[in-house]
Write a protein that holds these residues in place. Structure first.
Motif, PDB file in Angstrom:
ATOM      1  N   LEU A   1      -0.198  11.527   5.277  1.00  8.42           N
ATOM      2  CA  LEU A   1      -0.020  12.880   5.821  1.00  8.42           C
ATOM      3  C   LEU A   1       1.351  13.437   5.450  1.00  8.42           C
ATOM      4  CD1 LEU A   1      -1.592  12.373   9.360  1.00  8.42           C
ATOM      5  CD2 LEU A   1      -2.536  13.761   7.507  1.00  8.42           C
ATOM      6  N   LEU A   2       2.363  12.588   5.424  1.00  7.36           N
ATOM      7  CA  LEU A   2       3.711  13.042   5.077  1.00  7.36           C
ATOM      8  C   LEU A   2       3.814  13.503   3.629  1.00  7.36           C
ATOM      9  CD1 LEU A   2       5.896  10.346   6.922  1.00  7.36           C
ATOM     10  CD2 LEU A   2       5.538  12.745   7.573  1.00  7.36           C
ATOM     11  N   ILE A   3       3.020  12.891   2.733  1.00  7.48           N
ATOM     12  CA  ILE A   3       3.094  13.299   1.331  1.00  7.48           C
ATOM     13  C   ILE A   3       2.097  14.401   0.979  1.00  7.48           C
ATOM     14  CG2 ILE A   3       3.925  11.026   0.638  1.00  7.48           C
ATOM     15  CD1 ILE A   3       1.107  10.548  -0.555  1.00  7.48           C
ATOM     16  N   GLY A   4       1.348  14.887   1.993  1.00  6.61           N
ATOM     17  CA  GLY A   4       0.495  16.041   1.760  1.00  6.61           C
ATOM     18  C   GLY A   4      -0.998  15.826   1.822  1.00  6.61           C
ATOM     19  N   TRP A   5      -1.449  14.611   2.122  1.00  4.65           N
ATOM     20  CA  TRP A   5      -2.898  14.375   2.241  1.00  4.65           C
ATOM     21  C   TRP A   5      -3.439  15.068   3.473  1.00  4.65           C
ATOM     22  CZ3 TRP A   5      -5.288  10.879   5.985  1.00  4.65           C
ATOM     23  CH2 TRP A   5      -6.679  10.748   5.812  1.00  4.65           C
ATOM     24  N   ARG A   6      -4.602  15.677   3.356  1.00  5.50           N
ATOM     25  CA  ARG A   6      -5.217  16.365   4.474  1.00  5.50           C
ATOM     26  C   ARG A   6      -6.711  16.067   4.522  1.00  5.50           C
ATOM     27  NH1 ARG A   6      -0.702  16.504   5.370  1.00  5.50           N
ATOM     28  NH2 ARG A   6       0.670  18.249   5.881  1.00  5.50           N
TER      29      ARG A   6
ATOM     30  N   PHE B   1      -8.281  13.081  -3.495  1.00  2.11           N
ATOM     31  CA  PHE B   1      -9.200  12.171  -4.176  1.00  2.11           C
ATOM     32  C   PHE B   1      -8.724  10.724  -4.029  1.00  2.11           C
ATOM     33  CE2 PHE B   1     -10.280   9.741  -8.000  1.00  2.11           C
ATOM     34  CZ  PHE B   1     -11.650   9.950  -8.110  1.00  2.11           C
ATOM     35  N   LEU B   2      -7.407  10.519  -4.103  1.00  4.98           N
ATOM     36  CA  LEU B   2      -6.824   9.184  -4.161  1.00  4.98           C
ATOM     37  C   LEU B   2      -6.867   8.428  -2.849  1.00  4.98           C
ATOM     38  CD1 LEU B   2      -4.965   7.013  -5.593  1.00  4.98           C
ATOM     39  CD2 LEU B   2      -3.033   8.371  -4.745  1.00  4.98           C
ATOM     40  N   MET B   3      -6.609   9.115  -1.730  1.00  2.00           N
ATOM     41  CA  MET B   3      -6.298   8.397  -0.499  1.00  2.00           C
ATOM     42  C   MET B   3      -7.438   7.507  -0.006  1.00  2.00           C
ATOM     43  SD  MET B   3      -3.240   8.573   0.062  1.00  2.00           S
ATOM     44  CE  MET B   3      -3.490   7.405   1.377  1.00  2.00           C
ATOM     45  N   ALA B   4      -8.680   7.932  -0.123  1.00  2.00           N
ATOM     46  CA  ALA B   4      -9.783   7.066   0.294  1.00  2.00           C
ATOM     47  C   ALA B   4      -9.771   5.767  -0.515  1.00  2.00           C
ATOM     48  CB  ALA B   4     -11.116   7.782   0.136  1.00  2.00           C
ATOM     49  N   GLY B   5      -9.432   5.864  -1.797  1.00  2.93           N
ATOM     50  CA  GLY B   5      -9.341   4.671  -2.633  1.00  2.93           C
ATOM     51  C   GLY B   5      -8.215   3.751  -2.218  1.00  2.93           C
TER      52      GLY B   5
ATOM     53  N   PRO C   1       0.801  -1.223   0.000  1.00  2.85           N
ATOM     54  CA  PRO C   1       0.000   0.000   0.000  1.00  2.85           C
ATOM     55  C   PRO C   1       0.832   1.271   0.000  1.00  2.85           C
ATOM     56  CG  PRO C   1      -0.186  -1.146   2.099  1.00  2.85           C
ATOM     57  CD  PRO C   1       0.481  -2.080   1.165  1.00  2.85           C
ATOM     58  N   ILE C   2       1.995   1.244   0.675  1.00  2.00           N
ATOM     59  CA  ILE C   2       2.865   2.430   0.655  1.00  2.00           C
ATOM     60  C   ILE C   2       3.371   2.679  -0.754  1.00  2.00           C
ATOM     61  CG2 ILE C   2       5.082   3.332   1.445  1.00  2.00           C
ATOM     62  CD1 ILE C   2       4.536   1.993   4.145  1.00  2.00           C
ATOM     63  N   MET C   3       3.734   1.600  -1.462  1.00  2.00           N
ATOM     64  CA  MET C   3       4.178   1.747  -2.857  1.00  2.00           C
ATOM     65  C   MET C   3       3.059   2.323  -3.718  1.00  2.00           C
ATOM     66  SD  MET C   3       6.378  -1.728  -3.493  1.00  2.00           S
ATOM     67  CE  MET C   3       6.426  -1.424  -5.252  1.00  2.00           C
ATOM     68  N   PHE C   4       1.815   1.853  -3.511  1.00  2.00           N
ATOM     69  CA  PHE C   4       0.685   2.383  -4.276  1.00  2.00           C
ATOM     70  C   PHE C   4       0.506   3.881  -4.018  1.00  2.00           C
ATOM     71  CE2 PHE C   4      -1.048  -1.969  -5.007  1.00  2.00           C
ATOM     72  CZ  PHE C   4      -1.344  -1.825  -6.355  1.00  2.00           C
ATOM     73  N   VAL C   5       0.621   4.294  -2.767  1.00  2.00           N
ATOM     74  CA  VAL C   5       0.467   5.711  -2.424  1.00  2.00           C
ATOM     75  C   VAL C   5       1.501   6.548  -3.161  1.00  2.00           C
ATOM     76  CG1 VAL C   5       0.686   7.421  -0.583  1.00  2.00           C
ATOM     77  CG2 VAL C   5      -0.574   5.315  -0.171  1.00  2.00           C
ATOM     78  N   VAL C   6       2.750   6.137  -3.069  1.00  3.13           N
ATOM     79  CA  VAL C   6       3.834   6.920  -3.674  1.00  3.13           C
ATOM     80  C   VAL C   6       3.729   6.923  -5.196  1.00  3.13           C
ATOM     81  CG1 VAL C   6       6.336   7.077  -3.953  1.00  3.13           C
ATOM     82  CG2 VAL C   6       5.370   6.509  -1.713  1.00  3.13           C
ATOM     83  N   LEU C   7       3.485   5.749  -5.794  1.00  2.89           N
ATOM     84  CA  LEU C   7       3.432   5.660  -7.248  1.00  2.89           C
ATOM     85  C   LEU C   7       2.254   6.447  -7.819  1.00  2.89           C
ATOM     86  CD1 LEU C   7       4.364   1.904  -7.817  1.00  2.89           C
ATOM     87  CD2 LEU C   7       5.736   3.901  -8.402  1.00  2.89           C
ATOM     88  N   PHE C   8       1.061   6.233  -7.275  1.00  2.00           N
ATOM     89  CA  PHE C   8      -0.111   6.941  -7.789  1.00  2.00           C
ATOM     90  C   PHE C   8       0.024   8.442  -7.578  1.00  2.00           C
ATOM     91  CE2 PHE C   8      -2.135   2.846  -8.093  1.00  2.00           C
ATOM     92  CZ  PHE C   8      -3.116   3.008  -9.058  1.00  2.00           C
ATOM     93  N   THR C   9       0.580   8.858  -6.446  1.00  2.00           N
ATOM     94  CA  THR C   9       0.672  10.285  -6.149  1.00  2.00           C
ATOM     95  C   THR C   9       1.650  10.986  -7.075  1.00  2.00           C
ATOM     96  OG1 THR C   9       0.113   9.928  -3.823  1.00  2.00           O
ATOM     97  CG2 THR C   9       1.239  11.973  -4.379  1.00  2.00           C
ATOM     98  N   TYR C  10       2.829  10.423  -7.235  1.00  2.00           N
ATOM     99  CA  TYR C  10       3.871  11.125  -7.973  1.00  2.00           C
ATOM    100  C   TYR C  10       3.920  10.771  -9.449  1.00  2.00           C
ATOM    101  CZ  TYR C  10       5.444  12.644  -3.408  1.00  2.00           C
ATOM    102  OH  TYR C  10       5.490  13.218  -2.157  1.00  2.00           O
ATOM    103  N   VAL C  11       3.394   9.608  -9.830  1.00  3.00           N
ATOM    104  CA  VAL C  11       3.394   9.246 -11.252  1.00  3.00           C
ATOM    105  C   VAL C  11       2.135   9.750 -11.953  1.00  3.00           C
ATOM    106  CG1 VAL C  11       3.413   7.322 -12.894  1.00  3.00           C
ATOM    107  CG2 VAL C  11       4.852   7.228 -10.853  1.00  3.00           C
ATOM    108  N   PHE C  12       0.958   9.569 -11.310  1.00  4.01           N
ATOM    109  CA  PHE C  12      -0.298   9.947 -11.949  1.00  4.01           C
ATOM    110  C   PHE C  12      -0.883  11.253 -11.416  1.00  4.01           C
ATOM    111  CE2 PHE C  12      -0.333   5.191 -12.006  1.00  4.01           C
ATOM    112  CZ  PHE C  12      -0.134   5.038 -13.367  1.00  4.01           C
ATOM    113  N   GLY C  13      -0.309  11.771 -10.348  1.00  6.24           N
ATOM    114  CA  GLY C  13      -0.896  12.928  -9.684  1.00  6.24           C
ATOM    115  C   GLY C  13      -1.130  14.132 -10.571  1.00  6.24           C
TER     116      GLY C  13
END
Length: 293
Positions: free
Chosen positions: A153-158, A86-90, A55-67
């Motif tokens: 939270l560290l990557i900016g989700w609020r 939008f992404l984090m709930a998913g 899940p950590i890999m999914f967070v980082v990849l989706f955020t920085y690759v598709f963001g």
């Protein structure tokens, strides 16, 4: 265990232990089994660690690759922060449902080693073994969500709602995860090896999670997939979590097709999860009584 007694005349009588009845005893039996599985989890920490990596890999990849490539309705084009929210709930929902594969593999492993047969020989509630297992998996999933929320939270989700709303959002996510763990339990009892349980637990989850509102807006899908996505129980929980987290960027209509679950996501999420638990718990307990390794 099954015991054999003999009368004075030498006749043998076989006596098998009867399951203890009563809700209170069933709860106690379930908690004992849950404790056993939690102790096992502590003794094998790599299972928890590896469960966190994906899940950590999914967070980082989706955020920085598709963001910067996916536009969120109501937000400026290429707004990475809007996509993050939008992404984090998913991602949270995907994480709790992917725990299904672990639940199924664990039960299949117990079956393969003969532990389920041993449990069935004990005078305990028939559903306690499975309930205890799913409760232990729920604890592990909750710990994973805590770590994942910190990373988010560290990557900016609020979040933009009060603490009660945020906790309610996570509660719905855990309820969905618990519901899906019963699907995993049924799969684990229905296959012969842990490897088959892992594969069987994941193969149907990918279309379920990706044909949804978790990672991309539904309005970009073909018309027939829009209906599928908006009636998907996974989508209902994602939409409910977004609403409770305050991550509904731009506002506007909740549903593209007018689907009831998207218009009332919190209620729909609870209904879907309760129905899944009721249906698959019944099937899993019934399967438990007759399953063989």
């Amino acid at each position: 265990m099954t015991t054999v007694t003999r009368t004075a005349g030498g006749d043998a009588h076989i006596r098998t232990p009867q399951p203890r009845g009563g809700i209170g005893r069933s709860i106690r039996d379930s908690l004992v089994v849950a404790k056993r599985n939690l102790i096992r989890m502590i003794r094998i920490p790599e299972v928890v660690i590896f469960g966190l990596i994906q899940p950590i890999m999914f967070v980082v990849l989706f955020t920085y690759v598709f963001g910067g490539s996916i536009n969120v309705p109501g937000a400026p084009a290429g707004d990475a922060q809007a996509y993050r929210e939008f992404l984090m709930a998913g991602i949270f929902a995907q994480t709790v449902t992917f725990a299904t594969a672990g639940a199924g593999a664990g039960i299949a492993d117990d079956m393969h080693k003969g532990l389920i047969d041993r449990f069935r020989s004990l005078p305990m509630s028939r559903g306690a073994v499975l309930t205890g297992r799913t409760l232990a998996d729920l604890v592990q999933t909750a710990l994973t969500l805590v770590v994942l929320a910190v990373v988010a939270l560290l990557i900016g989700w609020r979040t933009h709602e009060n603490i009660a709303g945020v906790l309610a959002g996570f509660a719905l996510l855990l309820l969905l995860g618990y519901a899906f763990s019963w699907i995993g339990a049924l799969i684990g009892l229905s296959v012969r090896t842990p490897e088959a349980a892992t594969s069987g637990g994941l193969i149907w989850l990918f279309p379920l999670t990706f044909i949804s509102n978790a990672f991309v807006p539904v309005d970009g899908m073909p018309a027939f997939l829009q209906h599928v996505a908006e009636w998907n129980p996974f989508s209902a929980t994602v939409a409910a979590a977004r609403e409770l987290f305050g991550n509904t960027i731009g506002g506007g209509p909740k549903s593209v097709t007018g689907a009831w679950p998207m218009e009332h996501p919190v209620l729909a999420s609870v209904i879907w999860s309760v129905l899944i638990i009721a249906f698959f718990r019944t099937l899993a307990v019934r399967k438990y009584r007759s399953a063989t390794a």
